[in-house]
Design a protein around this motif. Structure first.
Motif, mmCIF file in Angstrom:
data_model
loop_
_atom_site.group_PDB
_atom_site.id
_atom_site.type_symbol
_atom_site.label_atom_id
_atom_site.label_comp_id
_atom_site.label_asym_id
_atom_site.label_seq_id
_atom_site.Cartn_x
_atom_site.Cartn_y
_atom_site.Cartn_z
ATOM 1 N N ARG A 1 -39.598 6.382 62.657
ATOM 2 C CA ARG A 1 -39.553 5.173 63.491
ATOM 3 C C ARG A 1 -39.780 3.924 62.650
ATOM 4 N N TYR A 2 -40.792 3.967 61.784
ATOM 5 C CA TYR A 2 -41.123 2.786 60.978
ATOM 6 C C TYR A 2 -39.965 2.406 60.054
ATOM 7 N N ILE A 3 -39.393 3.375 59.377
ATOM 8 C CA ILE A 3 -38.305 3.081 58.434
ATOM 9 C C ILE A 3 -37.061 2.602 59.180
ATOM 10 N N SER A 4 -36.789 3.210 60.327
ATOM 11 C CA SER A 4 -35.644 2.771 61.134
ATOM 12 C C SER A 4 -35.806 1.310 61.554
ATOM 13 N N GLU A 5 -36.995 0.936 61.968
ATOM 14 C CA GLU A 5 -37.240 -0.437 62.421
ATOM 15 C C GLU A 5 -37.192 -1.428 61.264
ATOM 16 N N THR A 6 -37.804 -1.082 60.146
ATOM 17 C CA THR A 6 -37.800 -2.015 59.020
ATOM 18 C C THR A 6 -36.411 -2.153 58.413
ATOM 19 N N GLY B 1 -34.531 -4.635 60.231
ATOM 20 C CA GLY B 1 -35.114 -5.967 60.238
ATOM 21 C C GLY B 1 -35.937 -6.268 61.466
ATOM 22 N N GLU B 2 -36.358 -5.214 62.176
ATOM 23 C CA GLU B 2 -37.139 -5.404 63.406
ATOM 24 C C GLU B 2 -38.635 -5.434 63.097
ATOM 25 N N THR B 3 -39.394 -6.049 63.992
ATOM 26 C CA THR B 3 -40.845 -6.012 63.884
ATOM 27 C C THR B 3 -41.326 -4.595 64.136
ATOM 28 N N SER B 4 -42.307 -4.139 63.346
ATOM 29 C CA SER B 4 -42.788 -2.771 63.477
ATOM 30 C C SER B 4 -44.312 -2.757 63.469
ATOM 31 N N LEU C 1 -42.815 7.753 53.135
ATOM 32 C CA LEU C 1 -42.931 6.296 53.130
ATOM 33 C C LEU C 1 -42.225 5.662 51.926
ATOM 34 N N THR C 2 -41.786 6.471 50.995
ATOM 35 C CA THR C 2 -41.197 5.964 49.750
ATOM 36 C C THR C 2 -40.104 4.920 49.971
ATOM 37 N N PRO C 3 -39.143 5.143 50.897
ATOM 38 C CA PRO C 3 -38.068 4.146 51.062
ATOM 39 C C PRO C 3 -38.555 2.778 51.529
ATOM 40 N N ALA C 4 -39.748 2.727 52.128
ATOM 41 C CA ALA C 4 -40.245 1.465 52.684
ATOM 42 C C ALA C 4 -41.509 0.986 51.983
ATOM 43 N N ILE C 5 -41.767 1.474 50.798
ATOM 44 C CA ILE C 5 -43.028 1.143 50.134
ATOM 45 C C ILE C 5 -43.137 -0.354 49.843
ATOM 46 N N ASP C 6 -42.007 -1.050 49.725
ATOM 47 C CA ASP C 6 -42.034 -2.495 49.473
ATOM 48 C C ASP C 6 -42.565 -3.282 50.667
ATOM 49 N N THR C 7 -42.689 -2.630 51.818
ATOM 50 C CA THR C 7 -43.212 -3.314 53.008
ATOM 51 C C THR C 7 -44.719 -3.112 53.167
ATOM 52 N N ILE C 8 -45.343 -2.398 52.236
ATOM 53 C CA ILE C 8 -46.770 -2.091 52.333
ATOM 54 C C ILE C 8 -47.572 -3.104 51.519
ATOM 55 N N ALA D 1 -44.704 -5.651 58.014
ATOM 56 C CA ALA D 1 -43.575 -5.587 58.947
ATOM 57 C C ALA D 1 -43.980 -5.907 60.374
ATOM 58 N N GLY D 2 -45.283 -6.090 60.604
ATOM 59 C CA GLY D 2 -45.758 -6.416 61.945
ATOM 60 C C GLY D 2 -46.026 -7.894 62.114
ATOM 61 N N ASP D 3 -46.617 -8.236 63.238
ATOM 62 C CA ASP D 3 -46.915 -9.640 63.535
ATOM 63 C C ASP D 3 -48.290 -10.069 63.037
ATOM 64 N N ASN D 4 -49.076 -9.109 62.524
ATOM 65 C CA ASN D 4 -50.467 -9.411 62.183
ATOM 66 C C ASN D 4 -50.857 -8.860 60.808
ATOM 67 N N PRO D 5 -50.238 -9.345 59.749
ATOM 68 C CA PRO D 5 -50.526 -8.787 58.422
ATOM 69 C C PRO D 5 -51.976 -8.965 57.972
ATOM 70 N N GLU D 6 -52.608 -10.079 58.348
ATOM 71 C CA GLU D 6 -54.004 -10.284 57.942
ATOM 72 C C GLU D 6 -54.918 -9.306 58.663
ATOM 73 N N LEU D 7 -54.709 -9.132 59.974
ATOM 74 C CA LEU D 7 -55.503 -8.157 60.717
ATOM 75 C C LEU D 7 -55.269 -6.752 60.193
ATOM 76 N N ALA D 8 -54.052 -6.452 59.764
ATOM 77 C CA ALA D 8 -53.747 -5.131 59.208
ATOM 78 C C ALA D 8 -54.599 -4.859 57.973
#
Length: 314
Positions: free
Chosen positions: A37-42, A45-48, A62-69, A236-243
């Motif tokens: 789900r996470y990789i599909s959304e990112t 270009g969707e919020t995840s 998670l390897t394909p999306a590691i740049d979003t971490i 990839a979410g709306d709250n990176p600082e809270l994350a």
């Protein structure tokens, strides 16, 4: 804030909500669903999710999306990577995600693999891999097919067996007339008398049964593997600082007490902290000399899956 999680860290989430006066929306996703789900959304270009919680055996997804971490420095971070367990975590996640892995993937708890047995049916429980092959257990062992690649990989990569020795062991194990089932259901299968022993089960299945007086015993091999639980803060979410704050909180002593309580007996990754269950801690102290995090690269997972299926005829 949104978290994709395993579903068992509710106490941790509620404490974070209270401390930060926020609402954390939870999506409990099983198996590899969180990654799909996470990789599909990112990718779209969707919020995840702001935070991901996942099992170490699936970390490579998670390897394909590691740049979003996001990179996060967490409390007690250096303590995580001590001893055989800590070194195996560091080596494994670094092999998958590179030199920055320790700031990206945060290990909060672990859940050792073990042998379960019916205390009224088994007077001398198996305490080693070789014990499992004893003829007295033939036809009386329960195991999960999907865990067999994990057994093969753990023996081959961590426990000192050669690839040939590990594969021969799995072949001999398959000759024991195994009763295949699920890890979650196996304690009840043992207690009902359908089998006497559960092979390569998870330790956190035990405390609840013992608290209810069930004759469910556990042993662990002197060298064994453990399933690890991880958190990652995404951008990839709306709250990176809270994350970032959530991941930091999960790695504090308070956070680890809460998440291991929710896991029902899992061990905190901080070696200075004792586990939730005295029984579990005593079993680990009695039986285990070395413990290794069972984390494989994508290539290793594919190889061990294929070989286990070929050896056991799945």
């Amino acid at each position: 804030m949104l978290i994709y999680h395993q579903g068992s860290d509710v106490a941790l989430i509620e404490a974070f909500e209270e401390e930060h006066d926020v609402t954390v929306n939870r999506e409990a996703l099983n198996g590899s669903e969180w990654a799909t789900r996470y990789i599909s959304e990112t990718d779209a270009g969707e919020t995840s999710a702001d935070v991901l919680n996942f099992n170490g055996g699936l970390a490579n997804l998670l390897t394909p999306a590691i740049d979003t971490i996001q990179s996060v420095d967490t409390p007690n971070q250096d303590k995580v990577y001590t001893g055989a367990l800590g070194s195996s975590i560091e080596e494994s996640i670094t092999n998958i995600f590179g030199d920055d892995a320790k700031q990206l993937i945060h290990t909060a708890y672990h859940n050792p693999f073990c042998f379960l047995y019916h205390e009224e049916a088994v007077s001398e429980p198996p305490a080693t891999f070789e014990d499992i092959l004893d003829s007295r257990f033939e036809g009386r062992i329960g195991a999960a097919q999907y865990a067999m690649y994990n057994v093969l990989g753990t023996m081959d990569k961590f426990l000192g067996y050669s690839t040939e020795e590990a594969e021969n062991y799995l072949a001999d194990f398959g000759e024991q007339d195994i009763q295949w089932g699920g890890i979650v259901d196996m304690p009840q299968t043992i207690l009902s008398g359908e089998v006497d022993v559960g092979f390569w089960m998870l330790l956190n299945r035990v405390p609840g049964f013992r608290e209810d007086g069930a004759p469910l015993g556990v042993t662990l091999p002197p060298k064994t593997g453990t399933s690890t639980g991880h958190y990652a803060a995404t951008d990839a979410g709306d709250n990176p600082e809270l994350a970032r704050e959530f991941v930091k909180f999960a790695m504090t002593e308070e956070g680890q007490e809460l998440v291991t309580e929710g896991e029902g007996g899992s061990e905190p990754i901080n070696p200075d902290m004792s586990g939730r269950s005295e029984y579990i801690q005593n079993q680990i102290d009695e039986y285990v000399d070395e413990m290794y995090a069972v984390i494989f690269t994508e290539e290793e997972s594919a190889t061990y899956n294929q070989r286990a299926s070929e050896i056991l005829g799945f």
